[in-house]
Design a protein around this motif. Structure first.
Motif, PDB file in Angstrom:
ATOM      1  N   LYS A 180       0.826  -1.205   0.000  1.00 25.37           N
ATOM      2  CA  LYS A 180       0.000   0.000   0.000  1.00 25.37           C
ATOM      3  C   LYS A 180       0.862   1.256   0.000  1.00 25.37           C
ATOM      4  O   LYS A 180       0.512   2.285  -0.573  1.00 25.37           O
ATOM      5  CB  LYS A 180      -0.927  -0.019   1.217  1.00 25.37           C
ATOM      6  N   ARG A 181       2.072   1.192   0.642  1.00 23.44           N
ATOM      7  CA  ARG A 181       2.993   2.333   0.683  1.00 23.44           C
ATOM      8  C   ARG A 181       3.500   2.662  -0.703  1.00 23.44           C
ATOM      9  O   ARG A 181       3.567   3.836  -1.110  1.00 23.44           O
ATOM     10  CB  ARG A 181       4.145   2.007   1.630  1.00 23.44           C
ATOM     11  N   GLU A 182       3.851   1.611  -1.475  1.00 26.06           N
ATOM     12  CA  GLU A 182       4.361   1.833  -2.831  1.00 26.06           C
ATOM     13  C   GLU A 182       3.287   2.444  -3.726  1.00 26.06           C
ATOM     14  O   GLU A 182       3.564   3.346  -4.523  1.00 26.06           O
ATOM     15  CB  GLU A 182       4.833   0.500  -3.414  1.00 26.06           C
ATOM     16  N   LYS A 183       2.064   1.949  -3.594  1.00 27.98           N
ATOM     17  CA  LYS A 183       0.970   2.486  -4.418  1.00 27.98           C
ATOM     18  C   LYS A 183       0.657   3.932  -4.043  1.00 27.98           C
ATOM     19  O   LYS A 183       0.402   4.779  -4.900  1.00 27.98           O
ATOM     20  CB  LYS A 183      -0.284   1.626  -4.261  1.00 27.98           C
ATOM     21  N   ALA A 184       0.725   4.269  -2.783  1.00 30.71           N
ATOM     22  CA  ALA A 184       0.468   5.638  -2.342  1.00 30.71           C
ATOM     23  C   ALA A 184       1.563   6.564  -2.824  1.00 30.71           C
ATOM     24  O   ALA A 184       1.309   7.708  -3.212  1.00 30.71           O
ATOM     25  CB  ALA A 184       0.366   5.678  -0.817  1.00 30.71           C
ATOM     26  N   ALA A 209       3.397   6.143  -5.558  1.00 27.65           N
ATOM     27  CA  ALA A 209       3.203   6.346  -6.998  1.00 27.65           C
ATOM     28  C   ALA A 209       2.073   7.332  -7.259  1.00 27.65           C
ATOM     29  O   ALA A 209       2.162   8.189  -8.149  1.00 27.65           O
ATOM     30  CB  ALA A 209       2.909   5.011  -7.682  1.00 27.65           C
ATOM     31  N   LEU A 210       1.033   7.230  -6.491  1.00 28.41           N
ATOM     32  CA  LEU A 210      -0.108   8.136  -6.656  1.00 28.41           C
ATOM     33  C   LEU A 210       0.270   9.576  -6.338  1.00 28.41           C
ATOM     34  O   LEU A 210      -0.092  10.502  -7.067  1.00 28.41           O
ATOM     35  CB  LEU A 210      -1.267   7.682  -5.758  1.00 28.41           C
ATOM     36  N   MET A 211       1.053   9.787  -5.282  1.00 32.39           N
ATOM     37  CA  MET A 211       1.492  11.137  -4.916  1.00 32.39           C
ATOM     38  C   MET A 211       2.431  11.706  -5.962  1.00 32.39           C
ATOM     39  O   MET A 211       2.411  12.908  -6.247  1.00 32.39           O
ATOM     40  CB  MET A 211       2.178  11.116  -3.556  1.00 32.39           C
ATOM     41  N   GLN A 212       3.267  10.826  -6.588  1.00 31.62           N
ATOM     42  CA  GLN A 212       4.159  11.276  -7.644  1.00 31.62           C
ATOM     43  C   GLN A 212       3.372  11.752  -8.862  1.00 31.62           C
ATOM     44  O   GLN A 212       3.685  12.782  -9.453  1.00 31.62           O
ATOM     45  CB  GLN A 212       5.095  10.123  -8.052  1.00 31.62           C
ATOM     46  N   LEU A 213       2.334  11.018  -9.206  1.00 29.14           N
ATOM     47  CA  LEU A 213       1.491  11.416 -10.328  1.00 29.14           C
ATOM     48  C   LEU A 213       0.794  12.754 -10.046  1.00 29.14           C
ATOM     49  O   LEU A 213       0.692  13.610 -10.927  1.00 29.14           O
ATOM     50  CB  LEU A 213       0.441  10.330 -10.613  1.00 29.14           C
ATOM     51  N   GLN A 214       0.342  12.925  -8.811  1.00 26.68           N
ATOM     52  CA  GLN A 214      -0.299  14.182  -8.431  1.00 26.68           C
ATOM     53  C   GLN A 214       0.673  15.346  -8.533  1.00 26.68           C
ATOM     54  O   GLN A 214       0.319  16.446  -8.993  1.00 26.68           O
ATOM     55  CB  GLN A 214      -0.874  14.081  -7.008  1.00 26.68           C
ATOM     56  N   ALA A 215       1.898  15.146  -8.112  1.00 27.25           N
ATOM     57  CA  ALA A 215       2.906  16.215  -8.161  1.00 27.25           C
ATOM     58  C   ALA A 215       3.243  16.593  -9.600  1.00 27.25           C
ATOM     59  O   ALA A 215       3.382  17.783  -9.944  1.00 27.25           O
ATOM     60  CB  ALA A 215       4.172  15.770  -7.414  1.00 27.25           C
ATOM     61  N   ASP A 216       3.369  15.554 -10.473  1.00 24.84           N
ATOM     62  CA  ASP A 216       3.663  15.834 -11.885  1.00 24.84           C
ATOM     63  C   ASP A 216       2.523  16.597 -12.546  1.00 24.84           C
ATOM     64  O   ASP A 216       2.760  17.542 -13.325  1.00 24.84           O
ATOM     65  CB  ASP A 216       3.893  14.513 -12.633  1.00 24.84           C
TER      66      ASP A 216
END
Length: 366
Positions: free
Chosen positions: A343-347, A349-356
């Motif tokens: 769940k940490r890895e998925k979160a 990745a999701l935060m990275q997409l939001q930042a981009d």
């Protein structure tokens, strides 16, 4: 067969009554008979009431039959929904709305029959009202013609006065020249002298004017009298046109109002009779003791109620148990490292997409 029919009319459970005592069956057959004959009386009453409205036998019977079936269904519903309780007060509270409805039904049923029972007296009241309405109608119509009629009569009187005035003048001139000839007035010389001839000429001239005035005024009076005759014809025509409306003043509302003008005591006793008939099944159930049928019906209803309550309780317990199991399952899962890392890895990745996405949006804005 008839007993079974009346039991059905009572709205009771026929399967329970079949296994009950004869006394219980007779009690509910009596209640059903009251319900049935009340519906019959409602059919007769409504048919008569509607006949006074539509003046058509088949239409009245058709609508009366519908009304009778409706009253039958209401009475059957009222009786069948009253159930014996362990408390008389609870039974009275339960029966109060039914009693109010029974009173309303009794009023509706009794009123048309009262109209039929007191038909002769009502007809007498209506006759008096019609006579009074006829006189009032004639007076009101006359008010439309009276001013014009008075004016025409005044014109005739004026013309006749002119003739009478001229006749008086001619008569005076006649007396004058006769007195002159006799020597009793004027020059007082006996004989027909120049003065006599002068007065005679005045009389003859006035007499000719009188004849002409009579002829002229006679024509005028004839025209005015023709107008009066036309006026009278118009009055008679309007009276004759409006009279059928008065003659037809015997509908349902008129008869009900006429009934209200009669002594109230006989009508009140008829209403009490139908009220007693209509409420007798209700009071029979309220005042009677709890019998075999009531115990069996209560046993059947409570058995079903117990089963339903048990099933509802079981569902509630099953739901509570399921909640507890889910709580334990998710608690155990929250302590697993493998699930935490996934769940940490998925979160991440999701935060990275939001930042981009935020970075690209800011670039476009600049």
């Amino acid at each position: 067969m008839l007993k079974q029919f009346f039991i059905i009319c009572s709205g009771s459970d026929t399967d329970i009554l079949k296994s009950s005592s004869i006394g219980e069956q007779n009690k509910y057959a009596g209640i059903g008979a009251t319900v049935f004959f009340t519906a019959v009386m409602a059919f007769i009453a409504s048919s008569y009431a509607l006949y006074t409205v539509f003046d058509n036998l088949y239409t009245s019977i058709g609508f009366g039959l519908i009304w009778g079936v409706l009253i039958f269904n209401l009475d059957r519903f009222i009786v069948s929904t009253i159930k014996k309780r362990n408390s008389f007060l609870d039974e009275c509270i339960q029966a109060t709305p039914r009693l109010i409805l029974a009173v309303i039904i009794a009023v509706v049923i009794s009123k048309p029959l009262e109209l039929k029972i007191f038909e002769k007296e009502i007809n007498q009241v209506l006759l008096e009202e019609k006579n009074a309405m006829t006189l009032q109608n004639q007076d009101e119509i006359a008010l439309q013609f009276t001013p014009k009629e008075a004016q025409l009569k005044q014109n005739i009187a004026t013309l006749q006065t002119e003739i009478e005035t001229k006749e008086a003048e001619v008569n005076a001139l006649y007396n004058t020249y006769i007195s002159e000839a006799e020597g009793t007035a004027g020059t007082k010389l006996l004989g027909k002298g120049p003065v006599y001839q002068e007065k005679r000429d005045k009389h003859d001239t006035a007499f000719a004017e009188l004849q002409e005035l009579k002829a002229t005024n006679k024509e005028k009076i004839a025209i005015i009298e023709a107008s009066l005759l036309n006026l009278k014809t118009d009055y008679d025509t309007q009276v004759a046109t409006t009279q059928p409306i008065i003659d037809g003043f015997d509908g349902l509302m008129a008869r009900v109002n006429a009934l209200g003008k009669l002594p109230w005591l006989p009508s009140f006793f008829i209403f009490l009779l139908f009220l007693a008939i209509e409420t007798s099944p209700i009071f029979a159930k309220l005042l009677s003791s709890k019998g075999e049928y009531d115990f069996k019906l209560e046993d059947q209803e409570t058995a079903i109620k117990t089963v339903v309550e048990q099933r509802v309780t079981e569902r509630q317990l099953a739901l509570k148990t399921d909640f507890k199991i889910n709580d334990r399952v998710y608690t155990d899962l929250s302590e697993e490292d493998e699930l935490y890392q996934s769940k940490r890895e998925k979160a991440r990745a999701l935060m990275q997409l939001q930042a981009d996405a935020f970075y690209k949006q800011q670039q476009k804005a600049l």
